[in-house]
Design an enzyme around this catalytic site. Structure first.
Site, PDB file in Angstrom:
ATOM      1  CD  GLU A   1      -6.346   0.891   1.386  1.00 43.73           C
ATOM      2  OE1 GLU A   1      -6.107  -0.196   1.936  1.00 43.73           O
ATOM      3  OE2 GLU A   1      -7.022   0.992   0.351  1.00 43.73           O
TER       4      GLU A   1
ATOM      5  CB  SER B   1      -9.302  -1.711   3.270  1.00 47.37           C
ATOM      6  OG  SER B   1      -9.483  -3.006   2.777  1.00 47.37           O
TER       7      SER B   1
ATOM      8  NE  ARG C   1      -4.122  -1.763   0.065  1.00 46.79           N
ATOM      9  CZ  ARG C   1      -4.108  -2.996  -0.472  1.00 46.79           C
ATOM     10  NH1 ARG C   1      -3.026  -3.454  -1.080  1.00 46.79           N
ATOM     11  NH2 ARG C   1      -5.186  -3.752  -0.425  1.00 46.79           N
TER      12      ARG C   1
HETATM   13  P1  FAD Z   1      -8.715   8.448  -6.100  1.00 41.87           P
HETATM   14  O1  FAD Z   1      -9.468   7.924  -4.938  1.00 41.87           O
HETATM   15  O2  FAD Z   1      -9.365   9.467  -6.939  1.00 41.87           O
HETATM   16  O3  FAD Z   1      -7.291   8.987  -5.600  1.00 41.87           O
HETATM   17  C1  FAD Z   1      -6.571   8.291  -4.611  1.00 41.87           C
HETATM   18  C2  FAD Z   1      -5.302   9.067  -4.289  1.00 41.87           C
HETATM   19  O4  FAD Z   1      -4.425   9.059  -5.411  1.00 41.87           O
HETATM   20  C3  FAD Z   1      -5.557  10.530  -3.974  1.00 41.87           C
HETATM   21  O5  FAD Z   1      -4.613  10.943  -3.019  1.00 41.87           O
HETATM   22  C4  FAD Z   1      -5.317  11.230  -5.300  1.00 41.87           C
HETATM   23  O6  FAD Z   1      -4.906  12.576  -5.129  1.00 41.87           O
HETATM   24  C5  FAD Z   1      -4.195  10.373  -5.894  1.00 41.87           C
HETATM   25  N1  FAD Z   1      -4.250  10.291  -7.370  1.00 41.87           N
HETATM   26  C6  FAD Z   1      -5.281   9.831  -8.115  1.00 41.87           C
HETATM   27  N2  FAD Z   1      -4.939   9.841  -9.421  1.00 41.87           N
HETATM   28  C7  FAD Z   1      -3.683  10.316  -9.496  1.00 41.87           C
HETATM   29  C8  FAD Z   1      -2.788  10.572 -10.568  1.00 41.87           C
HETATM   30  N3  FAD Z   1      -3.099  10.334 -11.835  1.00 41.87           N
HETATM   31  N4  FAD Z   1      -1.556  11.076 -10.281  1.00 41.87           N
HETATM   32  C9  FAD Z   1      -1.195  11.326  -8.996  1.00 41.87           C
HETATM   33  N5  FAD Z   1      -2.006  11.118  -7.932  1.00 41.87           N
HETATM   34  C10 FAD Z   1      -3.240  10.607  -8.182  1.00 41.87           C
HETATM   35  N6  FAD Z   1      -7.529  -0.861  -3.199  1.00 41.87           N
HETATM   36  C11 FAD Z   1      -6.669  -1.924  -3.225  1.00 41.87           C
HETATM   37  O7  FAD Z   1      -5.452  -1.730  -3.230  1.00 41.87           O
HETATM   38  N7  FAD Z   1      -7.136  -3.201  -3.249  1.00 41.87           N
HETATM   39  C12 FAD Z   1      -8.449  -3.496  -3.248  1.00 41.87           C
HETATM   40  O8  FAD Z   1      -8.838  -4.649  -3.281  1.00 41.87           O
HETATM   41  C13 FAD Z   1      -9.372  -2.414  -3.215  1.00 41.87           C
HETATM   42  N8  FAD Z   1     -10.707  -2.638  -3.172  1.00 41.87           N
HETATM   43  C14 FAD Z   1     -11.565  -1.590  -3.109  1.00 41.87           C
HETATM   44  C15 FAD Z   1     -12.939  -1.862  -3.070  1.00 41.87           C
HETATM   45  C16 FAD Z   1     -13.853  -0.837  -3.014  1.00 41.87           C
HETATM   46  C17 FAD Z   1     -15.330  -1.168  -2.971  1.00 41.87           C
HETATM   47  C18 FAD Z   1     -13.405   0.509  -3.032  1.00 41.87           C
HETATM   48  C19 FAD Z   1     -14.401   1.632  -3.021  1.00 41.87           C
HETATM   49  C20 FAD Z   1     -12.050   0.798  -3.057  1.00 41.87           C
HETATM   50  C21 FAD Z   1     -11.111  -0.256  -3.091  1.00 41.87           C
HETATM   51  N9  FAD Z   1      -9.734  -0.016  -3.118  1.00 41.87           N
HETATM   52  C22 FAD Z   1      -8.863  -1.074  -3.191  1.00 41.87           C
HETATM   53  C23 FAD Z   1      -9.209   1.374  -3.090  1.00 41.87           C
HETATM   54  C24 FAD Z   1      -9.198   2.070  -4.467  1.00 41.87           C
HETATM   55  O9  FAD Z   1      -9.940   1.336  -5.418  1.00 41.87           O
HETATM   56  C25 FAD Z   1      -7.783   2.253  -5.006  1.00 41.87           C
HETATM   57  O10 FAD Z   1      -6.984   2.982  -4.110  1.00 41.87           O
HETATM   58  C26 FAD Z   1      -7.767   2.973  -6.363  1.00 41.87           C
HETATM   59  O11 FAD Z   1      -6.467   2.956  -6.903  1.00 41.87           O
HETATM   60  C27 FAD Z   1      -8.244   4.425  -6.277  1.00 41.87           C
HETATM   61  O12 FAD Z   1      -8.432   4.873  -7.602  1.00 41.87           O
HETATM   62  P2  FAD Z   1      -9.133   6.273  -7.889  1.00 41.87           P
HETATM   63  O13 FAD Z   1      -8.946   6.547  -9.349  1.00 41.87           O
HETATM   64  O14 FAD Z   1     -10.537   6.250  -7.416  1.00 41.87           O
HETATM   65  O15 FAD Z   1      -8.236   7.239  -7.017  1.00 41.87           O
HETATM   66  N1  EPU Z   2     -11.318 -11.041   8.644  1.00 46.34           N
HETATM   67  C1  EPU Z   2     -12.097 -11.144   9.764  1.00 46.34           C
HETATM   68  N2  EPU Z   2     -13.154 -10.298   9.889  1.00 46.34           N
HETATM   69  C2  EPU Z   2     -13.482  -9.396   8.934  1.00 46.34           C
HETATM   70  C3  EPU Z   2     -12.668  -9.280   7.786  1.00 46.34           C
HETATM   71  C4  EPU Z   2     -11.582 -10.130   7.664  1.00 46.34           C
HETATM   72  O1  EPU Z   2     -11.832 -11.956  10.656  1.00 46.34           O
HETATM   73  O2  EPU Z   2     -14.484  -8.701   9.102  1.00 46.34           O
HETATM   74  C5  EPU Z   2     -10.208 -11.981   8.468  1.00 46.34           C
HETATM   75  C6  EPU Z   2     -10.560 -13.020   7.381  1.00 46.34           C
HETATM   76  O3  EPU Z   2     -11.274 -14.084   7.895  1.00 46.34           O
HETATM   77  C7  EPU Z   2      -9.232 -13.419   6.851  1.00 46.34           C
HETATM   78  C8  EPU Z   2      -8.388 -12.161   7.021  1.00 46.34           C
HETATM   79  O4  EPU Z   2      -9.067 -11.336   7.954  1.00 46.34           O
HETATM   80  O5  EPU Z   2      -8.691 -14.452   7.619  1.00 46.34           O
HETATM   81  C9  EPU Z   2      -8.133 -11.431   5.726  1.00 46.34           C
HETATM   82  O6  EPU Z   2      -9.354 -11.072   5.109  1.00 46.34           O
HETATM   83  P1  EPU Z   2      -9.461 -10.814   3.536  1.00 46.34           P
HETATM   84  O7  EPU Z   2      -8.812 -11.926   2.796  1.00 46.34           O
HETATM   85  O8  EPU Z   2     -10.874 -10.478   3.246  1.00 46.34           O
HETATM   86  O9  EPU Z   2      -8.539  -9.590   3.243  1.00 46.34           O
HETATM   87  P2  EPU Z   2      -8.171  -8.280   4.072  1.00 46.34           P
HETATM   88  O10 EPU Z   2      -6.797  -8.427   4.610  1.00 46.34           O
HETATM   89  O11 EPU Z   2      -9.258  -7.952   5.011  1.00 46.34           O
HETATM   90  C10 EPU Z   2      -7.029  -7.164   2.031  1.00 46.34           C
HETATM   91  C11 EPU Z   2      -7.021  -5.816   1.361  1.00 46.34           C
HETATM   92  C12 EPU Z   2      -8.193  -5.683   0.404  1.00 46.34           C
HETATM   93  C13 EPU Z   2      -8.112  -6.793  -0.639  1.00 46.34           C
HETATM   94  C14 EPU Z   2      -8.153  -8.136   0.090  1.00 46.34           C
HETATM   95  C15 EPU Z   2      -8.034  -9.314  -0.853  1.00 46.34           C
HETATM   96  C16 EPU Z   2      -5.908  -4.297   2.871  1.00 46.34           C
HETATM   97  C17 EPU Z   2      -6.048  -3.164   3.820  1.00 46.34           C
HETATM   98  N3  EPU Z   2      -7.044  -4.760   2.344  1.00 46.34           N
HETATM   99  O12 EPU Z   2      -8.164  -7.210   2.882  1.00 46.34           O
HETATM  100  O13 EPU Z   2      -8.062  -4.434  -0.251  1.00 46.34           O
HETATM  101  O14 EPU Z   2      -9.185  -6.704  -1.552  1.00 46.34           O
HETATM  102  O15 EPU Z   2      -7.055  -8.192   1.035  1.00 46.34           O
HETATM  103  O16 EPU Z   2      -6.719  -9.533  -1.202  1.00 46.34           O
HETATM  104  O17 EPU Z   2      -4.793  -4.744   2.605  1.00 46.34           O
HETATM  105  C18 EPU Z   2      -8.620  -2.111  -0.125  1.00 46.34           C
HETATM  106  O18 EPU Z   2      -7.407  -1.886  -0.005  1.00 46.34           O
HETATM  107  O19 EPU Z   2      -9.472  -1.193  -0.202  1.00 46.34           O
HETATM  108  C19 EPU Z   2      -9.095  -3.504  -0.191  1.00 46.34           C
HETATM  109  C20 EPU Z   2     -10.377  -3.836  -0.231  1.00 46.34           C
END
Ligand code: FAD
Ligand code: EPU
Length: 333
Positions: free
Chosen positions: A318, A221, A153
């Site tokens: 995050e 997250s 991250r």
């Molecule tokens: P924004 O939210 O618009 O921007 C995020 C940051 O980056 C801000 O600080 C912004 O100023 C900066 N920024 C944006 N674009 C640029 C650019 N072109 N140049 C320089 N800076 C920039 N993240 C994960 O890592 N793993 C996941 O599994 C994951 N799951 C998600 C699930 C959900 C339902 C949601 C809502 C979010 C999730 N995220 C996850 C977080 C998010 O999707 C990512 O961080 C994504 O990269 C944000 O993209 P955005 O275009 O919306 O960026």
């Molecule tokens: N868990 C719980 N309770 C909960 C959620 C999770 O006990 O409510 C436990 C699960 O049972 C599991 C462990 O935590 O044993 C990990 O859970 P999971 O695999 O769902 O992933 P996570 O660590 O909670 C991370 C990322 C997600 C990404 C998933 C899948 C971060 C902060 N989050 O979640 O990213 O999609 O792994 O790889 O690293 C995001 O960054 O926005 C995001 C959604």
């Protein structure tokens, strides 16, 4: 006033003084870097107030696909492309490497900032270069993978926030051979005949666990998974035997699951006013309808203090937080 409701997936009713949509690099020449922030789709941001400045909305959508002789394919993707749309089109074309990141919301340009990751893959694994525009010096700069300093991250772009860098293009090195990455627990016991099957599985797992921002406001997250000394993690595990421990890229440290800690601190599925935590994933703070920014901040602080009191671990958000004058450090909220 520029309405930020479509540009924050929390669905908060906030505004910026001005919004500028950029569709190519030349558009950036006219942007002043003072009081400007760039957004993709706002899926990793929390606005705690109206922003008294210019929001740059990234719509740079160029794309080139360059097959190499050795089965590798170089993709030069404009930063304003939607990451998941790019992944869908690459899987369809038979170009592989990004499928584990299916359905992560947001743009290609934001993806290197926090080195988005899911289901055993981080985007930095397949990035060759990142091209960024320096708004102060008005020049483009190319960062090699090493210069991007990707970590969990994190990246150079996140740790050098004082540099006004706008990512304009991400260069991926992908492959025509489908070699599924199945290290994630829920994938390792399965087999996949092709990348579309893997993509479908990832989408289904995500839809099961995470709220759809089009229906329930959220930013994924809210907190990062905490990195703690390995000995400390082992000590906790004596007490909480079902607690997951993951390796960390930092020597002597381990990564814990924040969702687990939040659930054990009795903060899963709770509701405080118009906000709460998701019933299927405690790490996600949700807008239960018409939430105010201060309610999100108050709930996040409550969760942080409950987890701290129970485990002695201070969770770190995050989500990036912006106030009236720009990015706000969590300690100042
Ligand atoms: P924004 O939210 O618009 O921007 C995020 C940051 O980056 C801000 O600080 C912004 O100023 C900066 N920024 C944006 N674009 C640029 C650019 N072109 N140049 C320089 N800076 C920039 N993240 C994960 O890592 N793993 C996941 O599994 C994951 N799951 C998600 C699930 C959900 C339902 C949601 C809502 C979010 C999730 N995220 C996850 C977080 C998010 O999707 C990512 O961080 C994504 O990269 C944000 O993209 P955005 O275009 O919306 O960026
Ligand atoms: N868990 C719980 N309770 C909960 C959620 C999770 O006990 O409510 C436990 C699960 O049972 C599991 C462990 O935590 O044993 C990990 O859970 P999971 O695999 O769902 O992933 P996570 O660590 O909670 C991370 C990322 C997600 C990404 C998933 C899948 C971060 C902060 N989050 O979640 O990213 O999609 O792994 O790889 O690293 C995001 O960054 O926005 C995001 C959604």
């Amino acid at each position: 006033m520029f309405d930020l409701s479509p540009y924050n997936t929390f669905g908060l009713h906030v505004h910026a003084k001005e919004g500028v949509i950029i569709s190519n690099v030349a558009d950036l020449k006219r942007v002043q870097f003072d009081r400007a922030i760039i957004l993709g789709r706002g899926s990793d941001v929390l606005f705690t107030d109206d922003f008294d400045g210019t929001v740059i909305i990234n719509e740079i959508k160029s794309l080139s696909v360059e097959p190499q002789g050795d089965g590798k394919v170089i993709i030069r993707a404009g930063a304003g492309l939607i990451l998941d749309e790019l992944i869908a089109s690459l899987v369809e074309k038979g170009i592989y490497g990004l499928e584990n990141l299916s359905l992560i919301p947001g743009t290609v340009g934001a993806s290197p900032i926090q080195n988005v990751g899911a289901y055993g893959v981080e985007i930095g694994d397949v990035i060759k270069e990142v091209v960024a525009y320096d708004l102060q010096r008005h020049i483009q700069e190319t960062f090699t993978k090493e210069q991007c300093e990707f970590a969990y991250r994190s990246s150079y772009f996140k740790t050098h926030r004082s540099r006004p860098l706008i990512i304009t293009q991400v260069v991926f090195e992908l492959s025509k051979d489908f070699k599924p990455k199945l290290v994630y627990k829920g994938l390792s016991e399965k087999t996949f005949a092709n990348a579309q099957e893997l993509r479908d599985q990832i989408i289904s797992m995500r839809q099961h666990k995470l709220p759809d921002p089009a229906k329930v406001g959220n930013a994924g997250s809210f907190f990062k998974n905490p990195i703690v000394p390995h000995d400390f993690a082992l000590k906790l595990k004596e007490q909480y035997q079902d607690m997951p421990i993951y390796p960390s890229e930092i020597e002597g440290q381990s990564k814990l699951a924040a969702g687990y800690l939040i659930e054990k601190a009795k903060c899963k599925g709770i509701t405080h006013g118009n906000v709460g935590t998701w019933e299927q994933q405690a790490l996600v703070i949700v807008n239960r309808g018409n939430a105010f920014p201060h309610e999100v901040v108050a709930l996040a602080k409550y969760i942080m203090s409950e987890v701290y009191n129970k485990f002695g671990i201070l969770l770190e958000p995050e989500v990036r937080t912006f106030g009236a004058t720009g990015e706000v450090s969590w300690n100042n909220l």
